[in-house]
Design an enzyme around this catalytic site. Sequence first.
Site, short mmCIF file in Angstrom:
data_model
loop_
_atom_site.label_atom_id
_atom_site.label_comp_id
_atom_site.label_asym_id
_atom_site.label_seq_id
_atom_site.Cartn_x
_atom_site.Cartn_y
_atom_site.Cartn_z
N CYS A 190 12.85 11.61 7.04
CA CYS A 190 12.74 11.23 8.46
C CYS A 190 14.09 11.26 9.15
CB CYS A 190 12.11 9.85 8.58
SG CYS A 190 12.90 8.59 7.57
N GLU A 236 9.63 2.11 10.78
CA GLU A 236 10.63 3.19 10.66
C GLU A 236 9.83 4.47 10.72
OE1 GLU A 236 12.15 6.23 9.11
OE2 GLU A 236 12.42 5.10 7.24
N LYS A 295 0.85 -1.19 0.00
CA LYS A 295 0.00 0.00 0.00
C LYS A 295 0.89 1.23 0.00
CE LYS A 295 -1.68 2.79 3.06
NZ LYS A 295 -1.76 4.07 2.28
N GLU A 322 9.30 16.98 15.09
CA GLU A 322 9.76 16.72 13.73
C GLU A 322 9.13 17.75 12.80
OE1 GLU A 322 10.53 12.81 11.01
OE2 GLU A 322 8.55 13.00 11.94
#
Length: 474
Positions: free
Chosen positions: A279, A245, A170, A378
Site C-alpha cells: 500500500c 490504513e 480476522k 492504486e
Amino acid sequence: MRTLSSFYIGGTWTAPAGPAVFEVIDPATEEVAGTVAQGSAADVDRAVTAARAAFPAWSATSVADRLAVLRAIGVEYERRRADLAAALTAEMGAPAALAGGFQVDLGAGHLATVIEILETFAFEERRGATLIVKEPIGVCGLITPWNWPLNQIAVKVFPALAAGCTVVLKPSEQSPFSGAVFAEILDAAGVPAGVFNLVQGDGPNVGVPLSSHPEVDMVSFTGSTRAGIEIARNAAAGVKRVTQELGGKGANIVLDDEALAANVGSAVGTLVANSGQTCSALTRLLVPRHRVEEAVAAAKVAADAVTVGDPHGEVTIGPVVSARQFDKIQSLIRTAIDEGATVVAGGPGRPEGLDRGYYVKPTVFAEVTNDMTIAREEIFGPVLTIIAYDDLDHAVEIANDTEYGLAANIAGADLETARALARRVRSGWVSINDAFDFHCPFGGYRKSGNGREWGEFGFHEYLEIKGVLGYDPS
C-alpha cells in the site's frame, strides 16, 4: 494441501458453527493449496464473547505480566520462523527469500519494538491536581490484509495486547495459513484464554459482523479504501473507534544530482519487492524534466534485471496473489498504453516462459502525466510510472495531486532540500533516502485512512483517556 477446519476461540481450537469452506489458490500454480473453514456471525459472536469475558482480568494485569507473555510469544515466534515462511509462500506466492526474510522479520521487529515501548510506557501522568490515566479500550476487532500478513497482524495484535486489550483477529481469506500459524504461536506461548481469538473468513460473513458487533469497542482495519468505507459504515451505529490504513499512490521525488541514476534503480527495486503489492509503494517516480532520458534508461536496466518465477526458487519476485489481482493490473497496463504512456520495460501479459500462475512483468512507463489513470489509481503490482517535473515546486504539486496520502520518499544527497520537501508533501510517512524506523508512526492522510500504527503511536489507538479531577487537591 493444507486444511484449516477450526478457529481459535477462548483458548481452544474449536469447530466452526457451519460447514462452509473456501479454497485457497496457490498463485504460482493456480491450483488449490488448501481449504479453510468459512466463519459466520455465530463464530464471531462466540469469539467476541470470549474476548469480553477475558477482558477484566487481562486489562488488570501488570506491565510485568504482559511483558512476560510478549517475550514468551517472541520465543515461539522465532521457533516457528520456517513454518511462517512456508505459509506465506503457499498462500500469497512470496519468494522464499522474502517470506523467510523481511516478511517474517517485520513481525519479529514489531514485537521487539512493542516490548521496548511497554517497558517504559507511561499509563498515568499527573497534571496539577488532575490524574490522566490511559486505559485499554476493550475488545478489539482486527481485520488484516493478504499482502504483508505478518506485518499487519503484528502491528495490531501486539500493541493491543500490550495495552491490556483483548482481540478477535480476522486475517484475509486469501492469506489464512500464516494467521493460523500465528494463533498456534500465541497458544504455545501461554496467552490466557480469550485474550486472543482467531476467526477465518471473508468480509461479508466475518468482517461485517465483527465490525458491527455491539460488544466490540474498536475496529482496526487494513485494506482497500473501498472496504474501509464499508467498515466505517458498519461500525458507525455503535459509535466505536475505527482506525484504517488504506490505499496509497506514493510519490518518489528524485533530486537533480549525480546519484540520480542510482536512485532511480533503487526506486525500481523497492517498488517491485513483494510483486509491487504494497500500500505504501512509491508507484510515481518524479524526476527532473531535463534528465528524463537518463532516468528512463536507468529504470529500464533495473526492471530488466528483475527475475520473475517460481517463488520456491531464487527469484526476485513471484506471482501476484490472485487471478482478480492479475486481471486488474493487466487492465491498468493496457489503459496506460491506450492513454499514451510509453512502455519502457515489461508491458502486458505474463513474462516469457511462464504460462501458468499470476505472474506480471516488471513494468515501467514513461511519458506519463499525472492525470492519466495509471498515475491516479492504486495498481498493487510491479508497475512504475515516470513523471517529469519542472522544478521542486512542481514536484511537490504533483506529489500532492492525489486523493491518497500514505507514503512518499525524497531521494538525493542534499539533506536540507530533502527535509524541506518532506515538510511540504502531504503524506503520513515521508522517508528521506528510503530510511526505515520501526518507531515511526505509519498511517495516511485523506483516503489513505486515519489513525497511526507502529511504535508508541500504535499504542494510543488501543487506549482510552480518563481524567481524574481533584486527584491531588493539595
